[in-house]
Motif scaffolding. Structure first.
Motif, PDB file in Angstrom:
ATOM      1  N   GLU A   1       0.825  -1.200   0.000  1.00 20.40           N
ATOM      2  CA  GLU A   1       0.000   0.000   0.000  1.00 20.40           C
ATOM      3  C   GLU A   1       0.863   1.256   0.000  1.00 20.40           C
ATOM      4  O   GLU A   1       0.590   2.224  -0.717  1.00 20.40           O
ATOM      5  N   PHE A   2       1.910   1.226   0.792  1.00 22.07           N
ATOM      6  CA  PHE A   2       2.831   2.370   0.894  1.00 22.07           C
ATOM      7  C   PHE A   2       3.466   2.664  -0.459  1.00 22.07           C
ATOM      8  O   PHE A   2       3.529   3.819  -0.903  1.00 22.07           O
TER       9      PHE A   2
ATOM     10  N   ASP B   1       7.853  -0.904  -9.525  1.00 22.29           N
ATOM     11  CA  ASP B   1       7.297  -1.368  -8.261  1.00 22.29           C
ATOM     12  C   ASP B   1       7.484  -2.871  -8.139  1.00 22.29           C
ATOM     13  O   ASP B   1       6.804  -3.655  -8.809  1.00 22.29           O
TER      14      ASP B   1
ATOM     15  N   GLN C   1       0.459   4.326 -11.058  1.00 22.37           N
ATOM     16  CA  GLN C   1      -0.265   3.071 -11.227  1.00 22.37           C
ATOM     17  C   GLN C   1       0.395   2.219 -12.307  1.00 22.37           C
ATOM     18  O   GLN C   1       0.627   2.675 -13.427  1.00 22.37           O
TER      19      GLN C   1
ATOM     20  N   ALA D   1       2.366   1.707  -3.424  1.00 18.26           N
ATOM     21  CA  ALA D   1       1.352   2.083  -4.414  1.00 18.26           C
ATOM     22  C   ALA D   1       1.013   3.566  -4.336  1.00 18.26           C
ATOM     23  O   ALA D   1       0.716   4.208  -5.349  1.00 18.26           O
ATOM     24  N   GLU D   2       1.062   4.128  -3.132  1.00 15.56           N
ATOM     25  CA  GLU D   2       0.761   5.550  -2.965  1.00 15.56           C
ATOM     26  C   GLU D   2       1.833   6.439  -3.578  1.00 15.56           C
ATOM     27  O   GLU D   2       1.567   7.581  -3.936  1.00 15.56           O
ATOM     28  N   ARG D   3       3.054   5.916  -3.707  1.00 13.18           N
ATOM     29  CA  ARG D   3       4.180   6.748  -4.121  1.00 13.18           C
ATOM     30  C   ARG D   3       4.680   6.448  -5.529  1.00 13.18           C
ATOM     31  O   ARG D   3       5.571   7.137  -6.020  1.00 13.18           O
TER      32      ARG D   3
END
Length: 305
Positions: free
Chosen positions: A288-289, A301, A296, A291-293
């Motif tokens: 989650e961390f 990642d 998409q 994905a926020e930074r």
């Protein structure tokens, strides 16, 4: 073989100011100091006599491997903390841990030479605290096995990208009749990429014949004015020399490099992700961390829950 030597006299300048009062070997990797991972590795390999080569302001290392009676008594009185009590006592049960001071910071070779009175005339292992080897990968037992079969000295080698070899000591090698064992024909410390004889980097595990102490006594200071253990090992490459030959075990397992800040942080994350008690929740949060930074679908990642 029963003895292991852990050099721990460095100043830890890459981690200042954290290491101004705390030895770099005591920096936590998840919930254990880095040096405990190293002693655990030695213990699993059957090396129950461990000598730490320490420097000034390293007394907390000695305290860590000693009994903490007041803390243990407090935990023992609380039924809900018996598991924590066992974990506190674990460090005192691993091995018989001894300490000697390296009074002059004259390099890794000099630190190893400080172990001569304790080790005597028998083979022994040297484990550097910057390299943590995953407990599922039996590098040190394999190195001990090779030394017992072939004699001399054994070093750990790791294939690295060619452009990174200048960060390491590098070995030139010849194959043997065993896939993961090579005969070392030469060693050079941090060569330029275009001069490196291979992409096999020397990492922080050695199994050494006692003749290494004679070689160290004859080894002049090298790079940085320090006595390099690789220079001494290179003197033993010739199989006709007492203490030779030198073989390498090519390691293809999991290694956690805590030598600089970036690698240290990555090591903590990797080990935390693999923990049964922490991993599931931590991996989910990490995904989650990230994905926020990251945009998409960004291919950079690498994180998955």
């Amino acid at each position: 073989m029963r003895k292991a030597v852990i050099p721990a006299a460095g100043l830890g300048t890459r981690f200042l100011p954290a290491t101004k009062a705390t030895p770099k070997e005591m920096l936590p990797v998840v919930d254990k100091p880095a040096i405990q991972y190293v002693v655990e590795e030695a213990s699993r390999a059957g090396l129950d006599d461990v000598l730490v080569i320490a420097g000034r302001n390293k007394s907390s290392i000695e305290d860590h491997f000693d009994r903490a009676y007041e803390l243990e008594d407090k935990l023992e009185g609380d039924e809900g903390k018996r598991e924590l009590l066992d974990r506190v006592r674990d460090s005192t049960r691993l091995a018989s841990v001894h300490f000697v001071r390296q009074q002059d910071p004259r390099g890794l070779g000099h630190a190893v030479a400080c172990a001569a009175p304790h080790v005597g005339r028998e083979p022994f292992a040297v484990l550097l605290g910057d390299d943590l080897i995953d407990e599922r990968d039996l590098l040190l037992p394999r190195m001990i096995e090779v030394q017992e079969e072939r004699g001399g000295c054994v070093i750990a080698l790791l294939e690295v990208p060619r452009e990174q070899i200048s960060m390491y000591g590098c070995a030139s090698v010849e194959p043997t009749d065993v896939d993961d064992v090579v005969r070392v024909t030469g060693m050079v410390e941090k060569p330029p990429v275009d001069e490196a004889p291979s992409n096999l980097a020397m990492i922080g595990r050695y199994v050494l014949a006692p003749e290494i102490f004679d070689a160290l006594a004859e080894t002049p200071p090298g790079r940085g004015g320090e006595i390099q253990v690789t220079d001494a090992i290179a003197r033993l490459i010739d199989p006709s020399v007492p203490g030779g030959p030198v073989h390498g075990v090519v390691f293809r397992g999991r290694r956690y490099d805590t030598g600089d800040k970036g690698d240290y942080l990555r090591s903590v994350v990797q080990l935390a992700c693999d923990r049964a008690d922490l991993g599931p929740a931590f991996r989910a949060w990490l995904a989650e961390f990230a994905a926020e930074r990251l945009p998409q679908g960004d291919p950079a990642d690498p994180i998955r829950p």
